[in-house]
Design a protein around this motif. Structure first.
Motif, PDB file in Angstrom:
ATOM      1  N   MET A  52      39.029  33.773 109.844  1.00  0.00           N
ATOM      2  CA  MET A  52      38.711  32.622 109.381  1.00  0.00           C
ATOM      3  C   MET A  52      39.020  32.457 107.668  1.00  0.00           C
ATOM      4  SD  MET A  52      35.100  30.948 110.727  1.00  0.00           S
ATOM      5  CE  MET A  52      34.033  32.354 110.015  1.00  0.00           C
ATOM      6  N   GLY A  53      39.356  31.347 107.295  1.00  0.00           N
ATOM      7  CA  GLY A  53      40.044  31.167 106.011  1.00  0.00           C
ATOM      8  C   GLY A  53      38.728  31.218 105.008  1.00  0.00           C
ATOM      9  N   ILE A  54      38.858  30.833 103.608  1.00  0.00           N
ATOM     10  CA  ILE A  54      37.655  30.442 102.848  1.00  0.00           C
ATOM     11  C   ILE A  54      37.160  29.459 102.989  1.00  0.00           C
ATOM     12  CG2 ILE A  54      37.226  30.103 100.422  1.00  0.00           C
ATOM     13  CD1 ILE A  54      37.670  32.853 100.656  1.00  0.00           C
ATOM     14  N   ASP A  55      37.824  28.273 103.231  1.00  0.00           N
ATOM     15  CA  ASP A  55      37.218  26.900 103.746  1.00  0.00           C
ATOM     16  C   ASP A  55      36.447  26.832 104.790  1.00  0.00           C
ATOM     17  OD1 ASP A  55      38.322  25.608 101.258  1.00  0.00           O
ATOM     18  OD2 ASP A  55      40.005  25.259 102.211  1.00  0.00           O
ATOM     19  N   THR A  81      15.091  36.892 104.380  1.00  0.00           N
ATOM     20  CA  THR A  81      16.230  38.034 103.865  1.00  0.00           C
ATOM     21  C   THR A  81      17.488  37.361 104.411  1.00  0.00           C
ATOM     22  OG1 THR A  81      14.629  40.009 104.178  1.00  0.00           O
ATOM     23  CG2 THR A  81      17.007  40.555 104.445  1.00  0.00           C
ATOM     24  N   ARG A  82      17.583  36.977 105.522  1.00  0.00           N
ATOM     25  CA  ARG A  82      18.992  36.334 106.109  1.00  0.00           C
ATOM     26  C   ARG A  82      19.355  35.298 105.170  1.00  0.00           C
ATOM     27  NH1 ARG A  82      23.821  37.064 107.520  1.00  0.00           N
ATOM     28  NH2 ARG A  82      24.522  35.504 109.079  1.00  0.00           N
ATOM     29  N   LEU A  83      18.331  34.585 105.044  1.00  0.00           N
ATOM     30  CA  LEU A  83      18.717  33.291 104.086  1.00  0.00           C
ATOM     31  C   LEU A  83      19.305  33.636 102.699  1.00  0.00           C
ATOM     32  CD1 LEU A  83      15.941  30.458 104.520  1.00  0.00           C
ATOM     33  CD2 LEU A  83      18.569  30.242 104.761  1.00  0.00           C
ATOM     34  N   ALA A  84      18.785  34.639 102.075  1.00  0.00           N
ATOM     35  CA  ALA A  84      19.094  35.173 100.690  1.00  0.00           C
ATOM     36  C   ALA A  84      20.617  35.776 100.938  1.00  0.00           C
ATOM     37  CB  ALA A  84      18.206  36.187 100.343  1.00  0.00           C
ATOM     38  N   THR A  85      20.722  36.361 102.098  1.00  0.00           N
ATOM     39  CA  THR A  85      22.169  36.859 102.304  1.00  0.00           C
ATOM     40  C   THR A  85      23.294  35.798 102.463  1.00  0.00           C
ATOM     41  OG1 THR A  85      21.203  38.772 103.443  1.00  0.00           O
ATOM     42  CG2 THR A  85      23.458  38.618 103.895  1.00  0.00           C
ATOM     43  N   VAL A  86      22.780  35.016 103.216  1.00  0.00           N
ATOM     44  CA  VAL A  86      23.779  33.845 103.503  1.00  0.00           C
ATOM     45  C   VAL A  86      24.076  32.885 102.189  1.00  0.00           C
ATOM     46  CG1 VAL A  86      24.071  31.638 104.703  1.00  0.00           C
ATOM     47  CG2 VAL A  86      23.366  33.436 106.000  1.00  0.00           C
ATOM     48  N   GLU A  87      23.148  32.923 101.439  1.00  0.00           N
ATOM     49  CA  GLU A  87      23.345  32.012 100.030  1.00  0.00           C
ATOM     50  C   GLU A  87      24.063  33.006  99.389  1.00  0.00           C
ATOM     51  OE1 GLU A  87      22.855  29.073  97.558  1.00  0.00           O
ATOM     52  OE2 GLU A  87      21.949  29.125  99.392  1.00  0.00           O
ATOM     53  N   GLU A  88      24.023  34.244  99.234  1.00  0.00           N
ATOM     54  CA  GLU A  88      24.763  34.951  98.323  1.00  0.00           C
ATOM     55  C   GLU A  88      26.264  35.036  98.958  1.00  0.00           C
ATOM     56  OE1 GLU A  88      25.181  39.838  97.054  1.00  0.00           O
ATOM     57  OE2 GLU A  88      23.572  39.060  98.223  1.00  0.00           O
ATOM     58  N   ASP A  89      26.552  35.024 100.241  1.00  0.00           N
ATOM     59  CA  ASP A  89      28.048  35.221 100.668  1.00  0.00           C
ATOM     60  C   ASP A  89      28.437  33.668 100.453  1.00  0.00           C
ATOM     61  OD1 ASP A  89      27.445  37.660 101.588  1.00  0.00           O
ATOM     62  OD2 ASP A  89      27.264  37.078 103.687  1.00  0.00           O
ATOM     63  N   LEU A  90      27.641  32.689 100.462  1.00  0.00           N
ATOM     64  CA  LEU A  90      28.135  31.484 100.251  1.00  0.00           C
ATOM     65  C   LEU A  90      28.748  31.112  98.754  1.00  0.00           C
ATOM     66  CD1 LEU A  90      28.596  28.401 101.449  1.00  0.00           C
ATOM     67  CD2 LEU A  90      26.111  27.969 100.699  1.00  0.00           C
ATOM     68  N   VAL A  91      27.819  31.760  97.729  1.00  0.00           N
ATOM     69  CA  VAL A  91      28.131  31.397  96.446  1.00  0.00           C
ATOM     70  C   VAL A  91      29.212  32.266  96.115  1.00  0.00           C
ATOM     71  CG1 VAL A  91      27.490  32.276  94.131  1.00  0.00           C
ATOM     72  CG2 VAL A  91      25.980  31.092  95.606  1.00  0.00           C
ATOM     73  N   ARG A  92      29.417  33.553  96.857  1.00  0.00           N
ATOM     74  CA  ARG A  92      30.737  34.197  96.495  1.00  0.00           C
ATOM     75  C   ARG A  92      31.905  33.660  97.172  1.00  0.00           C
ATOM     76  NH1 ARG A  92      29.172  38.382  99.061  1.00  0.00           N
ATOM     77  NH2 ARG A  92      28.172  39.345  97.448  1.00  0.00           N
ATOM     78  N   ASN A  93      31.903  33.087  98.174  1.00  0.00           N
ATOM     79  CA  ASN A  93      32.859  32.267  98.959  1.00  0.00           C
ATOM     80  C   ASN A  93      33.412  31.264  97.939  1.00  0.00           C
ATOM     81  OD1 ASN A  93      34.099  33.339 101.938  1.00  0.00           O
ATOM     82  ND2 ASN A  93      32.192  33.918 101.631  1.00  0.00           N
ATOM     83  N   LYS A  94      32.239  30.363  97.553  1.00  0.00           N
ATOM     84  CA  LYS A  94      32.601  29.279  96.716  1.00  0.00           C
ATOM     85  C   LYS A  94      33.407  29.476  95.234  1.00  0.00           C
ATOM     86  CE  LYS A  94      29.378  26.087  98.255  1.00  0.00           C
ATOM     87  NZ  LYS A  94      28.112  25.296  98.207  1.00  0.00           N
ATOM     88  N   ASN A 110      34.928  29.721 105.963  1.00  0.00           N
ATOM     89  CA  ASN A 110      33.885  30.431 105.825  1.00  0.00           C
ATOM     90  C   ASN A 110      32.965  29.742 105.107  1.00  0.00           C
ATOM     91  OD1 ASN A 110      34.558  32.908 106.826  1.00  0.00           O
ATOM     92  ND2 ASN A 110      35.486  33.729 104.926  1.00  0.00           N
ATOM     93  N   ILE A 111      33.062  28.812 103.978  1.00  0.00           N
ATOM     94  CA  ILE A 111      32.146  27.948 103.328  1.00  0.00           C
ATOM     95  C   ILE A 111      31.487  27.150 104.301  1.00  0.00           C
ATOM     96  CG2 ILE A 111      31.917  26.245 101.628  1.00  0.00           C
ATOM     97  CD1 ILE A 111      34.101  27.949  99.984  1.00  0.00           C
ATOM     98  N   ALA A 112      32.211  26.358 105.305  1.00  0.00           N
ATOM     99  CA  ALA A 112      31.744  25.517 106.209  1.00  0.00           C
ATOM    100  C   ALA A 112      30.933  26.196 107.078  1.00  0.00           C
ATOM    101  CB  ALA A 112      32.829  24.749 106.927  1.00  0.00           C
ATOM    102  N   TYR A 113      31.460  27.289 107.485  1.00  0.00           N
ATOM    103  CA  TYR A 113      30.392  27.901 108.457  1.00  0.00           C
ATOM    104  C   TYR A 113      28.904  28.540 107.928  1.00  0.00           C
ATOM    105  CZ  TYR A 113      28.766  32.030 111.347  1.00  0.00           C
ATOM    106  OH  TYR A 113      27.947  32.893 112.107  1.00  0.00           O
ATOM    107  N   LEU A 114      29.035  29.151 106.648  1.00  0.00           N
ATOM    108  CA  LEU A 114      27.966  29.527 106.004  1.00  0.00           C
ATOM    109  C   LEU A 114      27.016  28.366 105.860  1.00  0.00           C
ATOM    110  CD1 LEU A 114      29.660  32.383 103.655  1.00  0.00           C
ATOM    111  CD2 LEU A 114      27.894  32.696 105.518  1.00  0.00           C
TER     112      LEU A 114
END
Length: 623
Positions: free
Chosen positions: A343-346, A288-301, A348-352
């Motif tokens: 944190m900025g977008i970049d 579940t956590r992986l799916a959430t992180v993946e969704e956040d990562l796609v949204r930020n990208k 966020n992406i690196a963190y996620l």
């Protein structure tokens, strides 16, 4: 030619029809081809007859024909195949290329034809538009251009794809061999250890591979389990089988120990089941956590992409600015000032991305833990079943006749001997199969070294020169042919697929219909002309079927024909078919060197040379 023919007045069914074609190669060898077009029975349409020499211009056949098969598996590889014969006739050494399923096949001649034969129905819809996809060849248009231009990268890619196919086959062999060892391990209720799932260069790995099994519910190596069983069997064989009376006291103690051990095993089993259930819950939470992180990562990208593209996706009110008067406003009574920097977008992406990588590792570890717990549970269950069986035999022995042999002692010998035999057989099979890994590891090392060497190769100077020549001739031809959709200074040749592009998009996507025809004609012309400067595999032949598509202006059509007419100076041949009126073509070609084959514009290409009547004669009744 296939069903019906008409001359404007009469119409006939086609009973049978054939096509003859006379061709010559660069060495002057002339052959005549014949293929059946229509007709039932007799020779199949997949057969092509070949005569050496000219049949069409001679009254008699020069010699017997030789037949080849086409449009059937093997036609490009076997000597009896027409594709194989045609490649030899033209002088092509067709490379092996990769298909979508990972297998290799020749770069079929049909895939090369659209580079020098632009046919009317599909050819003018795009560069190499008529390239067949039925063969399932990866990047088939790119491979065709590389071969036609005789680029060094064509040979390099062919070698690389052969190595990649061998790599895939070796990986399958490795996996199959490992699966065989896993089956052996399951026979002795164990598991395979220290053998990687994918090929590796180092063999044997450290620590050495082995089979792990269970002895009385405790993990141990197969070798150690064999040693324990051998010692136990030697001890049992060193004494006679006691009677029930002689073993009664000892059996009572064994029964008590077995009962106590069974209770302990069941307790361990329940504990392991609880632990397994906990790990499964953790796994579900991780997923579940992986799916959430993946969704956040796609949204930020996506947000970053829109920002990089210059999208204005923020409302002015979110910047504390009134959308009407542009004065600064506050949307809250209390101060909303934060000391912490967001944190900025970049960032966020690196963190996620880092978080996803960590969660992936934890996910893999959890799966391994679940698999290990399941193996331990299976071992404890097996041990518990053995204890229950032993308890039953001990009880039966204690209530049996006093002078009868101890049933428990007999069973212990039989079970130990059978288990030892299974384990020894498993060890022998393990040692036999594991010898397949050293040559696989050695070949894997060689393949990886060769692939690394090929992948590190840069484009050769000859390849770069040919691409530069292709681009230069394409641009000059495009200019001469009247292209005016946009400035030619913005056009580039993509070195990945060798197509002309503008601002990252294929040139044909944003031009007028007539300019698309100019692009296709210019590209085919450039391919033909590169062969005048560099050695290529181009056959020196260009066929254009109805090139004045989309009502191209006559002056531009004249420029195309004028440029193509220079082919004769270099021993090349260009054939142009058009249905424009003869008087217009005659005027157009007045100052352009050419040979013209003119047909009656108002007549039909296929017409009868004579009528043969078929009739029957009635001879009357038999005498």
């Amino acid at each position: 030619m296939t069903t019906r023919l008409t001359d404007g007045e009469n119409e006939w069914d086609v009973a049978e029809s054939w096509v003859y074609l006379e061709i010559a190669n660069q060495s002057g060898r002339v052959v005549t081809l014949r293929r059946k077009v229509a007709g039932e029975g007799g020779q199949d349409r997949r057969v092509i007859d070949v005569w050496e020499g000219s049949v069409l211009s001679q009254d008699s056949l020069p010699q017997a024909s030789k037949s080849y098969f086409a449009r059937d598996p093997g036609s490009a590889q076997r000597e009896a195949g027409f594709g194989h014969w045609l490649a030899e006739f033209v002088g092509w050494d067709l490379p092996q290329v990769m298909q979508h399923d990972g297998s290799l096949c020749p770069l079929y001649a049909e895939c090369l034809m659209p580079t020098f034969f632009i046919e009317q129905s599909q050819g003018w819809t795009g560069i190499q538009a008529a390239t067949p996809k039925v063969f399932g060849i990866r990047q088939v248009e790119k491979k065709a251009i590389e071969f036609i231009l005789a680029m060094d990268v064509c040979k390099t890619d062919s070698e690389k794809e052969k190595l990649e196919q061998e790599t895939d086959e070796l990986t399958k062999q490795w996996s199959t061999t490992r699966t065989q060892l896993e089956v052996i391990a399951r026979v002795v209720k164990g598991a395979l250890r220290e053998i990687p799932h994918s090929p590796q260069a180092q063999w044997p790995p450290v620590p050495a591979p082995f089979v792990e099994t269970f002895q009385e519910g405790i993990e141990t190596s197969l070798d150690e389990a064999i040693r324990i069983d051998q010692a136990a069997l030697e001890r049992l064989d060193s004494v006679e089988i006691p009677t029930a009376d002689e073993a009664s006291n000892e059996l009572a103690d064994q029964l008590s120990e077995a009962t106590e051990e069974l209770a302990k095993a069941e307790s361990i089993w329940r504990s392991l089941e609880d632990e397994l259930e906990g790990e499964k819950v953790n796994l579900g939470a991780l997923e579940t956590r992986l799916a959430t992180v993946e969704e956040d990562l796609v949204r930020n990208k996506d947000t970053k992409k829109l920002r990089d593209f210059g999208a204005a996706n923020t409302l002015s009110i979110t910047n504390h600015e009134c959308p009407t008067c542009r004065q600064q406003i506050q949307d809250a009574l209390l101060s909303q000032t934060f000391e912490q920097e967001v944190m900025g977008i970049d960032e966020n992406i690196a963190y996620l991305a880092a978080q996803r990588q960590t969660l992936d590792k934890i996910h893999a570890q959890t799966n391994r833990a679940i698999a290990a717990l399941q193996r331990r549970i299976d071992a404890v269950v097996n041990h518990s079943n053995e204890l229950r069986a032993r308890i039953r035999y001990l009880k039966r022995t204690l209530v049996s006749s006093g002078i009868a042999p101890s049933e428990a002692a007999v069973r212990e010998r039989v079970v130990t001997d059978q288990r030892l035999s299974e384990r020894i057989n498993a060890k022998e099979e393990f040692e036999r199969i594991i010898h397949a890994f050293p040559p696989l590891a050695k070949r894997w090392t060689e393949l990886q070294a060769n692939l690394k060497k090929l992948k590190s190769k840069e484009r050769t100077k000859d390849d770069l020169n040919k691409l530069a020549e292709l681009f230069s001739r394409f641009i000059t031809a495009l200019s001469e042919f009247g292209f005016d959709s946009f400035p030619l200074e913005t056009v580039k040749i993509d070195h990945e697929n060798y197509r002309p592009k503008r601002e990252g998009f294929d040139l044909g996507y944003s031009v007028s219909a007539s300019d698309l025809v100019r692009i296709i004609a210019a590209y085919a012309t450039a391919l033909l002309e590169v062969a005048r400067t560099y050695p290529t595999n181009h056959p020196g032949l260009l066929l254009l079927d109805e090139p004045r598509q989309q009502n191209m202006q006559w002056k531009d059509f004249a420029e195309i024909l004028k440029r193509l007419s220079r082919a004769g100076e270099f021993g090349q041949q260009v054939i142009v078919a058009t249905s424009d009126r003869p008087e217009a073509i005659e005027e157009l070609m007045r100052d352009i060197p050419h040979s013209r084959m003119e047909l009656n514009y108002d007549d039909r290409l296929l017409k009868p040379v004579g009528i043969r009547e078929t009739f029957t004669v009635n001879t009357g009744p038999e005498a």
